[in-house]
Design a protein around this motif. Structure first.
Motif, PDB file in Angstrom:
ATOM      1  N   ALA A  62     -54.302 -28.356 -36.256  1.00 56.25           N
ATOM      2  CA  ALA A  62     -55.325 -29.263 -35.733  1.00 56.25           C
ATOM      3  C   ALA A  62     -55.609 -28.926 -34.276  1.00 56.25           C
ATOM      4  O   ALA A  62     -54.722 -28.502 -33.539  1.00 56.25           O
ATOM      5  CB  ALA A  62     -54.861 -30.715 -35.842  1.00 56.25           C
ATOM      6  N   LEU A  63     -56.854 -29.122 -33.895  1.00 56.38           N
ATOM      7  CA  LEU A  63     -57.270 -28.920 -32.508  1.00 56.38           C
ATOM      8  C   LEU A  63     -57.987 -30.162 -32.022  1.00 56.38           C
ATOM      9  O   LEU A  63     -58.741 -30.795 -32.763  1.00 56.38           O
ATOM     10  CB  LEU A  63     -58.234 -27.731 -32.396  1.00 56.38           C
ATOM     11  CG  LEU A  63     -57.685 -26.350 -32.707  1.00 56.38           C
ATOM     12  CD1 LEU A  63     -58.823 -25.336 -32.764  1.00 56.38           C
ATOM     13  CD2 LEU A  63     -56.670 -25.944 -31.659  1.00 56.38           C
ATOM     14  N   LEU A  64     -57.769 -30.510 -30.784  1.00 56.94           N
ATOM     15  CA  LEU A  64     -58.527 -31.563 -30.107  1.00 56.94           C
ATOM     16  C   LEU A  64     -59.055 -30.916 -28.841  1.00 56.94           C
ATOM     17  O   LEU A  64     -58.299 -30.634 -27.910  1.00 56.94           O
ATOM     18  CB  LEU A  64     -57.630 -32.763 -29.782  1.00 56.94           C
ATOM     19  CG  LEU A  64     -58.294 -33.901 -29.017  1.00 56.94           C
ATOM     20  CD1 LEU A  64     -59.460 -34.487 -29.810  1.00 56.94           C
ATOM     21  CD2 LEU A  64     -57.274 -34.981 -28.690  1.00 56.94           C
ATOM     22  N   GLY A  81     -51.503 -12.682 -44.000  1.00 57.16           N
ATOM     23  CA  GLY A  81     -52.578 -12.471 -44.957  1.00 57.16           C
ATOM     24  C   GLY A  81     -52.518 -13.382 -46.167  1.00 57.16           C
ATOM     25  O   GLY A  81     -53.210 -13.149 -47.151  1.00 57.16           O
ATOM     26  N   ALA A  82     -51.697 -14.432 -46.098  1.00 58.06           N
ATOM     27  CA  ALA A  82     -51.604 -15.382 -47.215  1.00 58.06           C
ATOM     28  C   ALA A  82     -52.966 -16.008 -47.477  1.00 58.06           C
ATOM     29  O   ALA A  82     -53.772 -16.170 -46.567  1.00 58.06           O
ATOM     30  CB  ALA A  82     -50.581 -16.468 -46.896  1.00 58.06           C
ATOM     31  N   SER A  83     -53.211 -16.354 -48.722  1.00 55.46           N
ATOM     32  CA  SER A  83     -54.475 -17.000 -49.064  1.00 55.46           C
ATOM     33  C   SER A  83     -54.205 -18.292 -49.813  1.00 55.46           C
ATOM     34  O   SER A  83     -53.097 -18.542 -50.275  1.00 55.46           O
ATOM     35  CB  SER A  83     -55.345 -16.065 -49.903  1.00 55.46           C
ATOM     36  OG  SER A  83     -54.702 -15.780 -51.126  1.00 55.46           O
ATOM     37  N   GLY A  84     -55.218 -19.106 -49.913  1.00 57.84           N
ATOM     38  CA  GLY A  84     -55.116 -20.371 -50.614  1.00 57.84           C
ATOM     39  C   GLY A  84     -56.281 -21.260 -50.245  1.00 57.84           C
ATOM     40  O   GLY A  84     -57.116 -20.906 -49.420  1.00 57.84           O
ATOM     41  N   ASN A  85     -56.333 -22.415 -50.852  1.00 58.96           N
ATOM     42  CA  ASN A  85     -57.381 -23.382 -50.568  1.00 58.96           C
ATOM     43  C   ASN A  85     -57.028 -24.178 -49.323  1.00 58.96           C
ATOM     44  O   ASN A  85     -55.866 -24.517 -49.098  1.00 58.96           O
ATOM     45  CB  ASN A  85     -57.553 -24.349 -51.744  1.00 58.96           C
ATOM     46  CG  ASN A  85     -58.063 -23.649 -52.973  1.00 58.96           C
ATOM     47  OD1 ASN A  85     -58.980 -22.844 -52.903  1.00 58.96           O
ATOM     48  ND2 ASN A  85     -57.454 -23.933 -54.112  1.00 58.96           N
ATOM     49  N   ALA A  86     -58.051 -24.493 -48.537  1.00 62.73           N
ATOM     50  CA  ALA A  86     -57.849 -25.279 -47.322  1.00 62.73           C
ATOM     51  C   ALA A  86     -59.106 -26.085 -47.037  1.00 62.73           C
ATOM     52  O   ALA A  86     -60.178 -25.784 -47.548  1.00 62.73           O
ATOM     53  CB  ALA A  86     -57.517 -24.370 -46.155  1.00 62.73           C
ATOM     54  N   LEU A  87     -58.960 -27.083 -46.244  1.00 66.75           N
ATOM     55  CA  LEU A  87     -60.054 -27.969 -45.874  1.00 66.75           C
ATOM     56  C   LEU A  87     -60.112 -28.052 -44.357  1.00 66.75           C
ATOM     57  O   LEU A  87     -59.089 -28.283 -43.705  1.00 66.75           O
ATOM     58  CB  LEU A  87     -59.814 -29.366 -46.460  1.00 66.75           C
ATOM     59  CG  LEU A  87     -60.768 -30.475 -46.069  1.00 66.75           C
ATOM     60  CD1 LEU A  87     -62.153 -30.208 -46.641  1.00 66.75           C
ATOM     61  CD2 LEU A  87     -60.241 -31.814 -46.570  1.00 66.75           C
ATOM     62  N   ILE A  88     -61.286 -27.839 -43.800  1.00 61.13           N
ATOM     63  CA  ILE A  88     -61.488 -28.030 -42.365  1.00 61.13           C
ATOM     64  C   ILE A  88     -62.371 -29.256 -42.190  1.00 61.13           C
ATOM     65  O   ILE A  88     -63.447 -29.355 -42.803  1.00 61.13           O
ATOM     66  CB  ILE A  88     -62.159 -26.806 -41.720  1.00 61.13           C
ATOM     67  CG1 ILE A  88     -61.251 -25.589 -41.803  1.00 61.13           C
ATOM     68  CG2 ILE A  88     -62.520 -27.101 -40.270  1.00 61.13           C
ATOM     69  CD1 ILE A  88     -61.854 -24.315 -41.247  1.00 61.13           C
ATOM     70  N   GLU A  89     -61.906 -30.197 -41.394  1.00 59.65           N
ATOM     71  CA  GLU A  89     -62.687 -31.388 -41.086  1.00 59.65           C
ATOM     72  C   GLU A  89     -63.016 -31.368 -39.602  1.00 59.65           C
ATOM     73  O   GLU A  89     -62.178 -31.007 -38.777  1.00 59.65           O
ATOM     74  CB  GLU A  89     -61.899 -32.651 -41.418  1.00 59.65           C
ATOM     75  CG  GLU A  89     -61.604 -32.793 -42.898  1.00 59.65           C
ATOM     76  CD  GLU A  89     -60.861 -34.069 -43.237  1.00 59.65           C
ATOM     77  OE1 GLU A  89     -60.655 -34.923 -42.344  1.00 59.65           O
ATOM     78  OE2 GLU A  89     -60.472 -34.227 -44.393  1.00 59.65           O
ATOM     79  N   VAL A  90     -64.232 -31.779 -39.252  1.00 57.14           N
ATOM     80  CA  VAL A  90     -64.678 -31.826 -37.863  1.00 57.14           C
ATOM     81  C   VAL A  90     -65.136 -33.244 -37.570  1.00 57.14           C
ATOM     82  O   VAL A  90     -65.908 -33.831 -38.344  1.00 57.14           O
ATOM     83  CB  VAL A  90     -65.841 -30.840 -37.616  1.00 57.14           C
ATOM     84  CG1 VAL A  90     -66.324 -30.925 -36.180  1.00 57.14           C
ATOM     85  CG2 VAL A  90     -65.415 -29.411 -37.967  1.00 57.14           C
ATOM     86  N   TYR A  91     -64.633 -33.807 -36.470  1.00 53.01           N
ATOM     87  CA  TYR A  91     -64.983 -35.169 -36.079  1.00 53.01           C
ATOM     88  C   TYR A  91     -65.483 -35.183 -34.651  1.00 53.01           C
ATOM     89  O   TYR A  91     -64.962 -34.456 -33.799  1.00 53.01           O
ATOM     90  CB  TYR A  91     -63.754 -36.087 -36.160  1.00 53.01           C
ATOM     91  CG  TYR A  91     -63.196 -36.249 -37.551  1.00 53.01           C
ATOM     92  CD1 TYR A  91     -63.662 -37.256 -38.381  1.00 53.01           C
ATOM     93  CD2 TYR A  91     -62.206 -35.395 -38.034  1.00 53.01           C
ATOM     94  CE1 TYR A  91     -63.155 -37.399 -39.665  1.00 53.01           C
ATOM     95  CE2 TYR A  91     -61.707 -35.530 -39.307  1.00 53.01           C
ATOM     96  CZ  TYR A  91     -62.186 -36.532 -40.119  1.00 53.01           C
ATOM     97  OH  TYR A  91     -61.682 -36.690 -41.387  1.00 53.01           O
ATOM     98  N   GLU A  92     -66.454 -36.026 -34.396  1.00 56.17           N
ATOM     99  CA  GLU A  92     -66.890 -36.280 -33.023  1.00 56.17           C
ATOM    100  C   GLU A  92     -66.073 -37.468 -32.507  1.00 56.17           C
ATOM    101  O   GLU A  92     -66.054 -38.525 -33.141  1.00 56.17           O
ATOM    102  CB  GLU A  92     -68.381 -36.601 -32.957  1.00 56.17           C
ATOM    103  CG  GLU A  92     -68.862 -36.821 -31.552  1.00 56.17           C
ATOM    104  CD  GLU A  92     -70.354 -37.065 -31.475  1.00 56.17           C
ATOM    105  OE1 GLU A  92     -70.853 -37.217 -30.350  1.00 56.17           O
ATOM    106  OE2 GLU A  92     -71.041 -37.106 -32.521  1.00 56.17           O
ATOM    107  N   VAL A  93     -65.413 -37.272 -31.402  1.00 57.15           N
ATOM    108  CA  VAL A  93     -64.566 -38.315 -30.826  1.00 57.15           C
ATOM    109  C   VAL A  93     -65.382 -39.042 -29.774  1.00 57.15           C
ATOM    110  O   VAL A  93     -65.882 -38.422 -28.834  1.00 57.15           O
ATOM    111  CB  VAL A  93     -63.294 -37.711 -30.204  1.00 57.15           C
ATOM    112  CG1 VAL A  93     -62.433 -38.794 -29.590  1.00 57.15           C
ATOM    113  CG2 VAL A  93     -62.516 -36.934 -31.261  1.00 57.15           C
ATOM    114  N   PRO A  94     -65.510 -40.365 -29.933  1.00 53.53           N
ATOM    115  CA  PRO A  94     -66.299 -41.112 -28.942  1.00 53.53           C
ATOM    116  C   PRO A  94     -65.612 -41.177 -27.588  1.00 53.53           C
ATOM    117  O   PRO A  94     -64.466 -40.999 -27.435  1.00 53.53           O
ATOM    118  CB  PRO A  94     -66.400 -42.515 -29.541  1.00 53.53           C
ATOM    119  CG  PRO A  94     -65.440 -42.570 -30.669  1.00 53.53           C
ATOM    120  CD  PRO A  94     -64.996 -41.184 -30.984  1.00 53.53           C
TER     121      PRO A  94
END
Length: 94
Positions: A62-64, A81-94
């Motif tokens: 995670a990055l902030l 070089g490992a592979s697999g399924n992943a999810l990236i979520e992006v949020y706007e922080v108020p």
């Protein structure tokens, strides 16, 4: 069941890098969110924006960061070089 368990074939140890358009060097990187220098803020903000909770022992990345207007690319990779399924979520922080 954790959200990641429902995906199957999940990337076990994601590493997240953020690039600004036109740059070959990552402007920010993380492997295991709890190792980030701003980890306490990452955990706090995740809850504030409605993101799923990050477990203390997880290997989630995670990055902030504060970004100037522009185009960016987030790259998610696995170790060695490992592979697999992943999810990236992006949020706007108020």
């Amino acid at each position: 069941m954790r959200r990641s368990d429902a995906l199957g074939g999940v990337l076990a140890d994601p590493q997240l890098s953020l690039y600004r358009q036109g740059s070959a060097s990552a402007m920010a990187q993380n492997d295991n969110w709890l190792t980030a220098t701003n980890a306490p803020q990452v955990g706090l903000v995740a809850g504030q924006v409605g993101a799923f909770a990050l477990a203390p022992n997880s290997r989630d990345a995670a990055l902030l960061v504060t970004l100037e207007p522009g185009a960016y690319t987030a790259q998610l990779t696995g170790p060695g070089g490992a592979s697999g399924n992943a999810l990236i979520e992006v949020y706007e922080v108020p």
